[in-house]
Structure formats: structure tokens, C-alpha cells
Scaffold this motif. Structure first.
Motif: not given
Length: 140
Positions: A72-83
Motif C-alpha cells: 500500500a505504501a509503495l502504490i500510494l507513493t507511485i500514484l500520489e501526486a503530492g509534494p
């Protein structure tokens, strides 16, 4: 164990993604995340070194949950368009959760392998010094 993993990760993300944090709040949240990470590692070690004879359902659940948090952390890191800071912390969390999962499985397997099997008698520890009869002690 899963709750500590979630709290540690959420606190780390909150430390860098809060927006209008002061430096003091950011440092404090970062230190809190490090403390929770240490607590998670201690809990993983405690769970892995339990005295059971075989791999049980709770071991599977612990390993699967740690693996799911890493994914989940890896997927959110890849998909997240944050800072960039949030993405960097997400990548570190993914690596840390993966390491925790590998550590748990390795420690658990070592603990199970080190325990005597059913029917085996564990060897008695050798005494530190040879025992002498009571009469020999009185004569000396």
C-alpha cells in the motif's frame, strides 16, 4: 503489530504533509514516528520469538499485514501526486515495511528451528564449576 505500523506511518506522513507546521511540530512528529518505529520493531521481535512449536495462523496474519502495508505504501507513493517530501517518506515507509516483513519471517523461522521438537529432550546446561560433596567443603 499492525496498529503500530499504521500509526508510525501515518505520523511520518503527517510530519511532512501537514502544510502549515512549525519546525518544532515537524521535528516533534518526526521523533514520534521514529519512536513508534522502534516500538514496532520491538513488537515484531517479541512476536517472532514466541515459544510455539510451529508456524501458526497469527504468524501468517502478521506477515501478510506487513506485506500489505508495504504494498500500500509503495502504490500510494507511485500514484500520489503530492509534494516530493511526501513521496520520499512513502518510499521509505514501503522499504521499512518490507524490511519488517522479511525480518519477522526470518526471526520466526529461526525461533521455530531452534526449539526442540516434541519428544526430544533439551540438553541440560553444564554446571559452571564442579560440585564438591558437603563433607569436602567442611574439611577445607
Amino acid at each position: 503489530m499492525s496498529g503500530l505500523a499504521l500509526l508510525g506511518g501515518g505520523t511520518a506522513i503527517a510530519a511532512v504533509a501537514g502544510g502549515a507546521h512549525s519546525v518544532f511540530a515537524t521535528v516533534l512528529l518526526g521523533l514520534l514516528a521514529i519512536g513508534m518505529g522502534h516500538s514496532l520493531l520491538v513488537e515484531i521481535r517479541r512476536q517472532a520469538r514466541r515459544r510455539t512449536w510451529r508456524w501458526v495462523r497469527t504468524d501468517t496474519i502478521n506477515a501478510v499485514l506487513l506485506g500489505c502495508w508495504a504494498e500500500a505504501a509503495l502504490i500510494l507513493t507511485i500514484l500520489e501526486a503530492g509534494p516530493a517530501a511526501v513521496r520520499a517518506v512513502g518510499g521509505v515507509l514501503a522499504a521499512a515495511y518490507t524490511g519488517c516483513c522479511v525480518y519477522f519471517v526470518t526471526e520466526r523461522r529461526r525461533t521455530i528451528a531452534a526449539q526442540p521438537r516434541t519428544g526430544e529432550v533439551a540438553p541440560l546446561p553444564r554446571p559452571a564449576e564442579p560440585e564438591t560433596p558437603v563433607s569436602a567443603r567442611r574439611a577445607a
